[in-house]
Design an enzyme around this catalytic site. Structure first.
Site, PDB file in Angstrom:
ATOM      1  N   ARG A   1       0.173   5.009  13.049  1.00  0.00           N
ATOM      2  CA  ARG A   1       1.446   4.551  13.640  1.00  0.00           C
ATOM      3  C   ARG A   1       1.301   4.489  15.151  1.00  0.00           C
ATOM      4  O   ARG A   1       0.524   5.226  15.729  1.00  0.00           O
ATOM      5  CB  ARG A   1       2.568   5.574  13.365  1.00  0.00           C
ATOM      6  CG  ARG A   1       2.739   5.964  11.939  1.00  0.00           C
ATOM      7  CD  ARG A   1       3.788   5.102  11.264  1.00  0.00           C
ATOM      8  NE  ARG A   1       3.856   5.409   9.838  1.00  0.00           N
ATOM      9  CZ  ARG A   1       4.622   6.357   9.317  1.00  0.00           C
ATOM     10  NH1 ARG A   1       5.384   7.083  10.102  1.00  0.00           N
ATOM     11  NH2 ARG A   1       4.622   6.569   8.022  1.00  0.00           N
TER      12      ARG A   1
ATOM     13  N   ARG B   1       0.838  -1.186   0.000  1.00  0.00           N
ATOM     14  CA  ARG B   1       0.000   0.000   0.000  1.00  0.00           C
ATOM     15  C   ARG B   1       0.882   1.247   0.000  1.00  0.00           C
ATOM     16  O   ARG B   1       2.037   1.200   0.374  1.00  0.00           O
ATOM     17  CB  ARG B   1      -0.921   0.001   1.232  1.00  0.00           C
ATOM     18  CG  ARG B   1      -2.032  -1.049   1.106  1.00  0.00           C
ATOM     19  CD  ARG B   1      -2.934  -1.086   2.327  1.00  0.00           C
ATOM     20  NE  ARG B   1      -3.493   0.200   2.635  1.00  0.00           N
ATOM     21  CZ  ARG B   1      -3.372   0.802   3.829  1.00  0.00           C
ATOM     22  NH1 ARG B   1      -2.711   0.228   4.798  1.00  0.00           N
ATOM     23  NH2 ARG B   1      -3.914   1.977   4.042  1.00  0.00           N
TER      24      ARG B   1
ATOM     25  N   LYS C   1       4.222  -6.990  11.637  1.00  0.00           N
ATOM     26  CA  LYS C   1       3.414  -7.278  10.442  1.00  0.00           C
ATOM     27  C   LYS C   1       3.690  -8.683   9.901  1.00  0.00           C
ATOM     28  O   LYS C   1       4.831  -9.060   9.669  1.00  0.00           O
ATOM     29  CB  LYS C   1       3.717  -6.234   9.374  1.00  0.00           C
ATOM     30  CG  LYS C   1       2.825  -6.359   8.167  1.00  0.00           C
ATOM     31  CD  LYS C   1       2.578  -5.013   7.564  1.00  0.00           C
ATOM     32  CE  LYS C   1       1.909  -5.108   6.219  1.00  0.00           C
ATOM     33  NZ  LYS C   1       1.518  -3.815   5.700  1.00  0.00           N
TER      34      LYS C   1
HETATM   35  C1  BTN Z   1       0.592  -3.829   2.259  1.00  0.00           C
HETATM   36  O1  BTN Z   1       1.313  -2.870   1.991  1.00  0.00           O
HETATM   37  O2  BTN Z   1       0.399  -4.173   3.420  1.00  0.00           O
HETATM   38  C2  BTN Z   1      -0.056  -4.617   1.153  1.00  0.00           C
HETATM   39  C3  BTN Z   1       0.801  -5.751   0.678  1.00  0.00           C
HETATM   40  C4  BTN Z   1       0.155  -6.565  -0.432  1.00  0.00           C
HETATM   41  C5  BTN Z   1       1.118  -7.553  -1.031  1.00  0.00           C
HETATM   42  C6  BTN Z   1       0.452  -8.480  -1.997  1.00  0.00           C
HETATM   43  S1  BTN Z   1       1.494  -9.828  -2.465  1.00  0.00           S
HETATM   44  C7  BTN Z   1       0.372 -10.272  -3.711  1.00  0.00           C
HETATM   45  C8  BTN Z   1      -0.133  -8.993  -4.348  1.00  0.00           C
HETATM   46  N1  BTN Z   1       0.772  -8.536  -5.378  1.00  0.00           N
HETATM   47  C9  BTN Z   1       1.369  -7.400  -5.062  1.00  0.00           C
HETATM   48  O3  BTN Z   1       2.202  -6.810  -5.774  1.00  0.00           O
HETATM   49  N2  BTN Z   1       0.936  -6.964  -3.876  1.00  0.00           N
HETATM   50  C10 BTN Z   1      -0.037  -7.859  -3.303  1.00  0.00           C
END
Ligand code: BTN
Length: 319
Positions: free
Chosen positions: A314, A117, A181
Site C-alpha cells: 500500500r 486477488r 487501478k
Molecule cells: C485483482 O484483484 O487485481 C485481479 C482481478 C482479476 C479479474 C479477472 S476478470 C477475468 C477473470 N475472472 C475473474 O473472476 N477474475 C479474473
C-alpha cells in the site's frame, strides 16, 4: 429468447420497434418489453420513444466469437464468448480436467461473481470492460510459474501503453494509471503440478467502467485516452502477447523481463507499507530482484525481501 439475442439487434444504437424486434426474434412485443427491462436492470441505458421503438444509448461493440476464432484459431483449441457467467476463471477451472493439455480462451460480457486477488470482488458490469481468462497447460519448475504473474501484468501494461495510457505496475501484478487501478491479474492452477495440470490466467481490464463501488482508486481506458478501444482486437492481441511471453519466460526465465518491469514500477523509490496478516513494515520500495521478489528498505529491519502470496503493498498514507 436469450437477452443476448435482443442486445445483438440493439447494438447499432438505432431505433427498433417492438414489432420488428418481436418478429426477428419470434416472440411477442410484451416479451420484448420484458427483456428490455432485463437489459436495463443489467445496467444498459435504453430509451423508448412512442412510434419509434427502443434505442440503446450509443453504439455498442459486442464480443465476437467468430472474430476471435479467426484471429486466434491457430493458437487455441477452445475459444468461448459468454454473455454472462459468474467468473471466466471459474468457467475454465470447471473445464480444466476435461481440456487437459489444451489452450483455451474464455471472455464474457458480464461476470456476476468476478473474483480479484485475496478474495476480493472484481466489479464486472455488462459490456463495459474486458473479462478475459486464458487456460494453458502448466509447465515447470514452479519458480517460473511464480514469475508468470509479474510477466502477465507487464504484458497488460505494455498493451495499454500502445493505446497511450501511460500505465505502470504495482507489485506483483496490478496495472495502474496515475496510481489508479486500471487492470488486474488473477492466476490460478488446477490439478497437481507433478502430473497433468492447467494454468488459468485471468485478466480484468477497465475499458469504460464509469462510476463503481470500489474501495480503492480506479480508472478506465476511456477516462484516460478519451475513447474505449475494441475489446475484440485488444483481447486477440493480449492473448497472442501472453502466449509469446510465456514461451520467452520458459526459454529465458524472468531475467528477460526484469528491466522492462523495473522501468514501469510505480512505487520504485516511493514510501510504502507492506502488510502480512497483522504485521506491517514501512519503508522505501527498491524494485524487484531477479526472482521477482519485492525489495523494501524498511525502517524496522533494513532491506527486506517480500514474496507474493498474501502480502499487500500500500502507499504509506493509505489506511
Ligand atoms: C485483482 O484483484 O487485481 C485481479 C482481478 C482479476 C479479474 C479477472 S476478470 C477475468 C477473470 N475472472 C475473474 O473472476 N477474475 C479474473
Amino acid at each position: 429468447m436469450p437477452v443476448s439475442a435482443l442486445l445483438n439487434l440493439l447494438k447499432d444504437g438505432k431505433f427498433h420497434s417492438g414489432d420488428e424486434l418481436g418478429e426477428v426474434l419470434g416472440v411477442s412485443r410484451a416479451a420484448i418489453w420484458k427483456q428490455i427491462r432485463k437489459l436495463e436492470e443489467l445496467g444498459l441505458e435504453i430509451s423508448s420513444v412512442r412510434g419509434k421503438g427502443y434505442r440503446l444509448q450509443g453504439e455498442m461493440e459486442l464480443l465476437n466469437q467468430d472474430y476471435l476464432k479467426q484471429a486466434l484459431g491457430d493458437n487455441l483449441q477452445e475459444i468461448h464468448v459468454l454473455f454472462e457467467t459468474p467468473s471466466t476463471n471459474t468457467w475454465l477451472l470447471d473445464r480444466a480436467n476435461e481440456w487437459s493439455g489444451k489452450a483455451a480462451l474464455c471472455v464474457a460480457e458480464k461476470q456476476s461473481a468476478g473474483r480479484g486477488r485475496r478474495g476480493r470482488e472484481w466489479v464486472s458490469p455488462l459490456g463495459r470492460n474486458l473479462y478475459f481468462s486464458l487456460m494453458l497447460p502448466a509447465f515447470s519448475p514452479m519458480s517460473v510459474i511464480e514469475g508468470l504473474s509479474l510477466v502477465v501484468g507487464l504484458v497488460v501494461a505494455r498493451q495499454l501503453n500502445k493505446l497511450g495510457c501511460d500505465a505502470s505496475l504495482k507489485w506483483p501484478n496490478d496495472v495502474l494509471v496515475r496510481g489508479q487501478k486500471i487492470a488486474g491479474v488473477l492466476i490460478e492452477l488446477q490439478g497437481d503440478l507433478h502430473s497433468e495440470c492447467q494454468l488459468i490466467i485471468g485478466v480484468g481490464v477497465n475499458f469504460d467502467l464509469g462510476v463503481a463501488n470500489i474501495d480503492q482508486p480506479y480508472t478506465d481506458i476511456k477516462s484516460v485516452v478519451g475513447k474505449a478501444p475494441s475489446r475484440n482486437s485488444f483481447s486477440a492481441e493480449l492473448c497472442e502477447e501472453i502466449i509469446a511471453s510465456v514461451e520467452l519466460l520458459k526459454e529465458r526465465g524472468l531475467k528477460a523481463f526484469i528491466s522492462e518491469w523495473q522501468s514501469l514500477d510505480y512505487y520504485r523509490e516511493k514510501r510504502v507499507k507492506m502488510l502480512i496478516g497483522q504485521n506491517v513494515w514501512s519503508g522505501v520500495a527498491q524494485g524487484i530482484n531477479r526472482k521477482g521478489e519485492l525489495q523494501v528498505l524498511t525502517d524496522e529491519d533494513g532491506l527486506k525481501v517480500f514474496n507474493a502470496g498474501e502480502i499487500s503493498l500500500r502507499p504509506e498514507d493509505a489506511d
